[in-house]
Write an enzyme that holds these catalytic residues in place. Structure first.
Site, PDB file in Angstrom:
ATOM      1  N   HIS A 111       6.815  -0.669  -4.982  1.00 29.65           N
ATOM      2  CA  HIS A 111       6.964  -2.402  -5.455  1.00 29.65           C
ATOM      3  C   HIS A 111       5.178  -2.097  -5.487  1.00 29.65           C
ATOM      4  CE1 HIS A 111       8.332  -4.158  -1.422  1.00 29.65           C
ATOM      5  NE2 HIS A 111       9.206  -2.790  -1.412  1.00 29.65           N
ATOM      6  N   GLU A 127       6.957  -8.098  -8.734  1.00 32.41           N
ATOM      7  CA  GLU A 127       6.547  -6.899  -8.257  1.00 32.41           C
ATOM      8  C   GLU A 127       7.600  -5.325  -9.282  1.00 32.41           C
ATOM      9  OE1 GLU A 127       5.962  -5.599  -4.337  1.00 32.41           O
ATOM     10  OE2 GLU A 127       4.448  -7.568  -4.187  1.00 32.41           O
ATOM     11  N   TYR A 159      -1.934  -2.206   8.391  1.00 29.95           N
ATOM     12  CA  TYR A 159      -1.713  -3.409   8.769  1.00 29.95           C
ATOM     13  C   TYR A 159       0.287  -3.634   9.482  1.00 29.95           C
ATOM     14  CZ  TYR A 159      -0.324  -5.089   3.897  1.00 29.95           C
ATOM     15  OH  TYR A 159       0.069  -5.017   3.151  1.00 29.95           O
ATOM     16  N   HIS A 166      10.066  -8.301  -4.365  1.00 32.65           N
ATOM     17  CA  HIS A 166       9.218  -9.167  -4.409  1.00 32.65           C
ATOM     18  C   HIS A 166       9.145  -8.707  -6.704  1.00 32.65           C
ATOM     19  CE1 HIS A 166       6.552  -7.409  -0.701  1.00 32.65           C
ATOM     20  NE2 HIS A 166       7.288  -8.976  -0.583  1.00 32.65           N
ATOM     21  N   GLY A 167       9.697 -10.663  -6.869  1.00 33.21           N
ATOM     22  CA  GLY A 167      10.149 -10.495  -7.594  1.00 33.21           C
ATOM     23  C   GLY A 167       9.223 -10.353  -9.246  1.00 33.21           C
ATOM     24  N   GLU A 220       4.032   2.282  -3.289  1.00 39.46           N
ATOM     25  CA  GLU A 220       2.974   1.164  -4.148  1.00 39.46           C
ATOM     26  C   GLU A 220       2.367   1.665  -5.515  1.00 39.46           C
ATOM     27  OE1 GLU A 220       2.844  -2.148  -2.655  1.00 39.46           O
ATOM     28  OE2 GLU A 220       3.026  -1.699  -1.099  1.00 39.46           O
ATOM     29  N   ASN A 236      11.555  -8.902   1.892  1.00 39.98           N
ATOM     30  CA  ASN A 236      11.103  -7.754   2.768  1.00 39.98           C
ATOM     31  C   ASN A 236      10.553  -7.524   4.080  1.00 39.98           C
ATOM     32  OD1 ASN A 236      10.388  -4.663   2.615  1.00 39.98           O
ATOM     33  ND2 ASN A 236       8.986  -4.371   2.245  1.00 39.98           N
ATOM     34  N   ARG A 237      10.723  -9.248   4.648  1.00 41.04           N
ATOM     35  CA  ARG A 237      10.589 -10.001   6.246  1.00 41.04           C
ATOM     36  C   ARG A 237      11.931  -9.634   6.421  1.00 41.04           C
ATOM     37  NH1 ARG A 237       6.983  -7.030   3.069  1.00 41.04           N
ATOM     38  NH2 ARG A 237       4.773  -7.709   3.620  1.00 41.04           N
TER      39      ARG A 237
END
Length: 836
Positions: free
Chosen positions: A284, A186, A341, A183-184, A363, A244-245
């Site tokens: 992340h 993060e 989740y 994710h750019g 994270e 990431n999906r």
């Protein structure tokens, strides 16, 4: 953040039992107009979920979910942060759920201190990060390679740093990777991975623990997975896709195929196919937790990974070494992905499920996009944890899988029968590395065309247990051909040697060789891919040689011809023994005496060029040697009719002792350790002379030829071996061992607010020898106590209190603490005396 989007279902079972979600409570910002991410029409919003059925709506609509937080500690109701576009907001409303837009925190931060802004705490641009990586690779070309693993949608290279002691050689060592910023928006992991690279190469050869990591592993660091997203300040790539999906998913997309996926995803997948990563993590932001597989499970069906216990132990190991994550609100700082989740198409599940890589998502911060001037704080929190996590790749079980007969490495699978998760070998080396918790396991190695092999190993904590698997072929491979090589001319009474070799080299062993020759008994040998045989004829004329090579799958034959001529007998005489450097006469005589003259004598021997004499029925030559061992003198006598060959053997011994050499020299020995030395005697020509020396040393104690180093460190010492009046010595450097403990000075201080105290630390090895030149890292465990700089100068804070263990100093994986007391400031008030 690792999971801000994708169809998700919060763990229904946890909701039903009222257990809540194991995570901290975040305060929600005030609602406002939608703030879409660049390169996308999606914006952050909050949705209230009161029952499992509400989660079913999100799952059915494929809504991307970010933060999930309970609305209170006593209720199962939660608030989910989602990333939606206007059409999805309308679908949610039709299903009875309201999505309220919230401020786009990372986008606002990007506009304030993102790359290219005028802020003093602005992040570097993408090109500046690339220049930093290029400079590192240039300055440390012996350890670092900068490799582009692919390109982004907009044509930017996705760079990876390879760090190891032999970066251009495939070695038997585990491959490890850290990646960041799928994710750019993060970016913290970019700085963490680059600082790790600096730490490793700058201290290579100086810090034993860091040097060992570089020597024993192949380390890969990919700081910017999503370069277009970083440049634009968005979580998505330039196609508006969450990377990431986008990986294959074991539940919803169970085909490991890069076709049709985003360029950045394809680059990562192809990179994974080319390597055998043993362990890794992707960084992340958006929470503070170590997240481990599985991320994706069948909705409503709890599931744990085969290595769940190991994942938990290792994840807690990282979290406990990172004070931010340890206090981030998750139990022990960790979570299974689906317990938090569900996401689909994440990198960690893909790496583990299809490639056996023990990969997690880390994270690093509740703040998506902190200012760049905060990176020292994050580095202090992550450095020791990052090093510890890397070191775990050297644990478990490891070894080589090879062809049992050729020794060639195999592209094989190594399974653990107690755990349903296998690993692949590196086909260039044949090495496998399987992370395992301590215990006893059954390993099973298999490769196409080879017989599967099993072994029981016991894994302990620390270094990996080593077990190699030499595999035999499953189906025998017949020889395709056999090649026989030998002379086409010979003489009576002299053996001729023949060699045979089968092809291909994959021919199944053993191979049986049957040699047949005219007038000779058959010769049979059983062995490897090549064989030799010798034949001697007494009858002149043409002869035929046949060799048949056969194994369990087939047989091949080769035929060759040789012509044998009559020759006279030649006798060579001389002394049977001698010493180096002396001259010895040899005589060659022909029989019978009727042999035709003149006769040419060609003399040959080790260490001499052939020389020729022409004469009568005998000849003499004088020879000497400078090397020991049996020396063969060969004479070929030739006249007009035939040739005769004769030989004599002389055992040449070494001369008087001329010198003594002691090895290894120079050598370095850690105090308290022992090492055996070897003394070798030599004559004037360098030949070995047997000796029984007397040993002595000024470096410690000698027991025979074994030195035990003294416990006081010295620079240069010697180990001496003496024989009569001749001696030799080895140079020995005595050094302290690896740092075993640190001692901080002072251990307790009491200071007024704002006062300063210089702290120092001394490293000691396991034998209490002082270690100099250590790289020390200083930090304050209790920030209210004060601040400390990189040189150990502490400045007391303003809050009076007792701070046990406030000052922490570490080097490699060793640390020590000191206590700080900050006193209150007391003022003395004197009475006022009035004077008339």
């Amino acid at each position: 953040m690792r999971r801000e989007a994708c169809s998700v279902v919060l763990v229904l079972i946890m909701l039903l039992v009222g257990g809540g979600i194991p995570q901290p409570v975040w305060g929600g910002p005030a609602a406002g107009p939608p703030e879409p991410f660049p390169l996308s029409d999606r914006y952050p919003a909050e949705v209230s979920l009161d029952a499992p059925a509400d989660w079913a709506v999100l799952d059915r609509l494929g809504i991307d979910v970010g933060r999930v937080q309970p609305r209170s500690q006593s209720s199962a109701a939660v608030t989910a942060t989602v990333y939606i576009n206007p059409q999805e907001a309308q679908l949610l409303a039709q299903a009875g759920l309201t999505a309220t837009p919230i401020p786009n925190e990372s986008l606002r931060a990007y506009r304030t201190y993102g790359p290219g802004t005028a802020s003093a705490s602005a992040w570097p641009t993408f090109d500046q990060f690339v220049a930093r990586m290029q400079g590192l690779a240039t300055a440390h070309s012996d350890l670092v390679r900068l490799v582009s693993i692919g390109q982004s949608v907009q044509g930017r290279n996705i760079w990876a740093l390879k760090i190891t002691d032999h970066p251009d050689v495939a070695e038997d060592e585990p491959e490890f990777k850290y990646t960041s910023s799928a994710h750019g928006n993060e970016p913290i992991g970019i700085e963490m991975t680059l600082r790790l690279a600096d730490l490793l190469v700058d201290n290579y050869g100086a810090d034993p623990d860091l040097t060992a990591l570089v020597d024993d592993m192949e380390i890969w660091l990919c700081p910017i997975h999503n370069p277009d997203g970083y440049v634009a300040g968005t979580r998505y790539n330039a196609h508006g896709v969450d990377l990431n999906r986008d990986f294959p998913d074991r539940i919803t997309d169970p085909v490991d195929d890069p076709a049709g996926r985003e360029p950045e995803t394809q680059a990562f997948m192809l990179w994974g196919y080319d390597h055998r990563f043993v362990m890794g993590a992707n960084y992340h932001t958006g929470a503070q937790v170590v997240n481990y597989p599985w991320d994706s499970v069948v909705s409503g069906s709890p599931d744990v990974a085969p290595d769940d216990a190991l994942y938990y132990d290792y994840s807690v190991g990282y979290a406990v070494r990172n004070p931010m994550i340890w206090s981030g609100g998750f139990p022990s700082g960790v979570t299974r992905g689906w317990v938090w989740y569900i996401i689909r198409g994440g990198m960690q599940d893909w790496a583990y499920y299809w490639h056996g890589e023990h990969h997690v998502t880390i994270e690093l911060s509740d703040v998506f996009y902190p200012s760049y001037d905060q990176m020292d704080t994050y580095w202090d929190a992550n450095r020791d944890a990052m090093l510890w996590w890397m070191a775990q790749a050297l644990s478990g079980a490891r070894g080589l899988v090879t062809d049992a007969f050729t020794g060639a490495p195999l592209d094989a699978t190594v399974a653990v029968l107690e755990l349903d998760m296998a690993v692949q070998t590196d086909p260039a080396v044949g090495d496998y590395h399987r992370l395992l918790s301590p215990g006893t396991y059954t390993l099973q190695a298999s490769a196409p065309g080879y017989i599967t092999q099993t072994a029981t190993v016991t894994v302990t904590s620390g270094a990996a247990v080593v077990h190699d698997f030499p595999l035999a072929v499953d189906q025998p491979v017949p020889p395709a051909s056999v090649n026989a090589v030998g002379p086409d001319q010979g003489v009576t009474q002299i053996p001729t040697t023949w060699a045979a070799a089968v092809s291909p080299i994959t021919t199944t062993l053993p191979v049986v060789y049957v040699w047949q020759a005219t007038g000779q008994l058959p010769i049979t040998h059983t062995g490897a891919l090549a064989d030799v045989a010798a034949f001697t004829w007494n009858t002149p004329g043409p002869q035929v040689i046949t060799v048949t090579a056969a194994n369990a799958a087939g047989a091949v034959t080769a035929t060759r011809a040789i012509t044998i001529a009559v020759r006279p007998t030649l006798t060579v005489t001389g002394l049977p023994t001698g010493t180096v450097g002396a001259d010895y006469a040899f005589t060659a005589a022909i029989s019978p005496t009727s042999a035709a003259q003149p006769i040419t004598y060609t003399w040959q021997s080790t260490g001499h060029a052939p020389f020729t004499h022409t004469g009568g029925l005998s000849d003499t030559a004088v020879l000497s040697w400078t090397v020991t061992s049996p020396q063969v003198v060969v004479v070929v006598a030739t006249n007009a009719q035939a040739s005769a060959v004769g030989q004599a053997v002389i055992q040449v011994s070494a001369g008087p002792l001329a010198g003594v050499a002691v090895s290894p020299s120079p050598t370095t020995l850690t105090v308290g350790r022992s090492r055996a030395f070897i003394a070798t005697g030599a004559d004037a020509f360098g030949n070995v002379v047997p000796i029984s020396p007397i040993w002595a040393t000024d470096a410690g104690t000698m027991t025979g030829n074994i030195l035990t180093a003294q416990t006081t460190v010295a620079s240069s010492r010697h180990v001496t071996a003496t024989v009569d009046d001749t001696s030799g010595a080895a140079i020995v450097h005595i050094v302290a061992g690896s740092v075993s403990r640190l001692s901080i000075t002072p251990t307790q201080v009491t200071l007024l607010p704002g006062a300063q105290q210089q702290f120092s630390a001394t490293g000691f090895d396991a034998y209490s020898n002082t270690i100099t030149g250590l790289l020390l890292f200083w930090r304050v465990a209790s920030p209210a106590a004060g601040t400390i700089d990189t040189a150990g100068l502490f400045t007391a804070g303003t809050q009076a209190d007792v701070y046990p263990g406030a000052i922490v100093v570490s080097s490699s994986l060793v640390s020590d603490v000191a206590d700080v007391t900050v006193q209150g400031v007391y003022r003395l008030y004197l009475p006022v005396v009035w004077r008339n």
